[in-house]
Design a protein around this motif. Structure first.
Motif, PDB file in Angstrom:
ATOM      1  N   SER A   3     -69.201 -78.460  27.216  1.00  0.00           N
ATOM      2  CA  SER A   3     -70.602 -77.828  26.906  1.00  0.00           C
ATOM      3  C   SER A   3     -70.749 -77.554  25.465  1.00  0.00           C
ATOM      4  CB  SER A   3     -70.338 -75.670  27.536  1.00  0.00           C
ATOM      5  OG  SER A   3     -71.288 -75.216  26.517  1.00  0.00           O
ATOM      6  N   ASN A   5     -72.313 -75.263  23.664  1.00  0.00           N
ATOM      7  CA  ASN A   5     -71.500 -74.590  22.610  1.00  0.00           C
ATOM      8  C   ASN A   5     -70.126 -73.999  22.505  1.00  0.00           C
ATOM      9  OD1 ASN A   5     -73.813 -73.992  22.522  1.00  0.00           O
ATOM     10  ND2 ASN A   5     -74.393 -72.605  24.295  1.00  0.00           N
ATOM     11  N   ILE A   6     -69.086 -74.853  23.324  1.00  0.00           N
ATOM     12  CA  ILE A   6     -67.418 -74.660  22.936  1.00  0.00           C
ATOM     13  C   ILE A   6     -67.457 -75.093  22.450  1.00  0.00           C
ATOM     14  CG2 ILE A   6     -65.798 -73.972  24.188  1.00  0.00           C
ATOM     15  CD1 ILE A   6     -67.291 -73.668  26.861  1.00  0.00           C
ATOM     16  N   SER A  51     -68.472 -69.334  25.417  1.00  0.00           N
ATOM     17  CA  SER A  51     -69.741 -70.005  24.735  1.00  0.00           C
ATOM     18  C   SER A  51     -70.027 -68.417  24.309  1.00  0.00           C
ATOM     19  CB  SER A  51     -70.135 -70.713  25.519  1.00  0.00           C
ATOM     20  OG  SER A  51     -70.928 -69.783  26.930  1.00  0.00           O
TER      21      SER A  51
END
Length: 200
Positions: A3, A5-6, A51
């Protein structure tokens, strides 16, 4: 699947969770009195935890916020990931992550989070040229059980400070605790009987 966002560290933990067959994550933090609290989530929530964070009711935690400010978020620190060896089960296990508490309305760290306060104090000390080392010293009592297996108020032994068997009857218990802590990555300096009867 990664991801966007991670962080790379968070993604590495997500992969380790899958590799080790972890079923549940304990997201830990402390209240203002230093009592450890936790929210248990299914391991499939790991990506969301890294996230977005996991939301909780901060008004229910001693010393945090009022009911109208209750939405808070736990942001796990990937460096604190540790499998709980005593929760290992066939087909799955549990792990813990220590979290920072985030004020949802501002997106900033919650100023009443003891972990945040400690980080700020360490940073100030570092700026002044000091190195601060901190470590826990867990102390606890062991009690006898009754015939039904329920705890009583009778301590497990009559030992005192630094005693050994036959006064200290818990050296095997402390040894097992040390093995568990070392399996989680802790460096244990020492263990011993404390001053009071049944205190370790």
């Amino acid at each position: 699947m990664t991801s966007g966002n991670i962080s790379a560290e968070g993604q590495a933990v997500v992969e380790e969770i899958e590799e080790q067959g972890i079923d549940f994550l304990r997201l830990q933090f402390t209240d203002i009195l230093g009592t450890v609290k936790n929210v248990s989530v299914p391991a499939r929530q790991a990506e969301k935890a890294f996230s977005e964070g996991i939301y909780f009711d901060g008004s229910s935690i001693e010393g945090f916020v009022r009911i109208q400010e209750s939405d808070m978020r736990l942001k796990p620190d990937p460096e604190t990931f540790a499998v709980l060896p005593w929760r290992d089960r066939e087909g799955g296990g549990s792990a813990r992550l220590i979290c920072d508490v985030i004020n949802t309305s501002t997106g900033e760290p919650f100023e009443g989070d003891p972990r945040y306060v400690l980080k700020q104090a360490l940073e100030r000390a570092k700026e002044m040229g000091y190195t601060v080392n901190a470590a826990p010293e867990p102390e606890f009592f062991l009690f006898e059980e009754d015939e039904a297996g329920n705890a009583t108020t009778e301590t497990n032994d009559h030992g005192g400070y630094f005693d050994l068997a036959p006064k200290d009857l818990a050296s095997d218990v402390r040894r097992d605790i040390i093995y568990g802590l070392e399996n989680m990555g802790f460096e244990v300096e020492a263990s011993h009987h404390e001053v009071a009867e049944g205190q370790h």
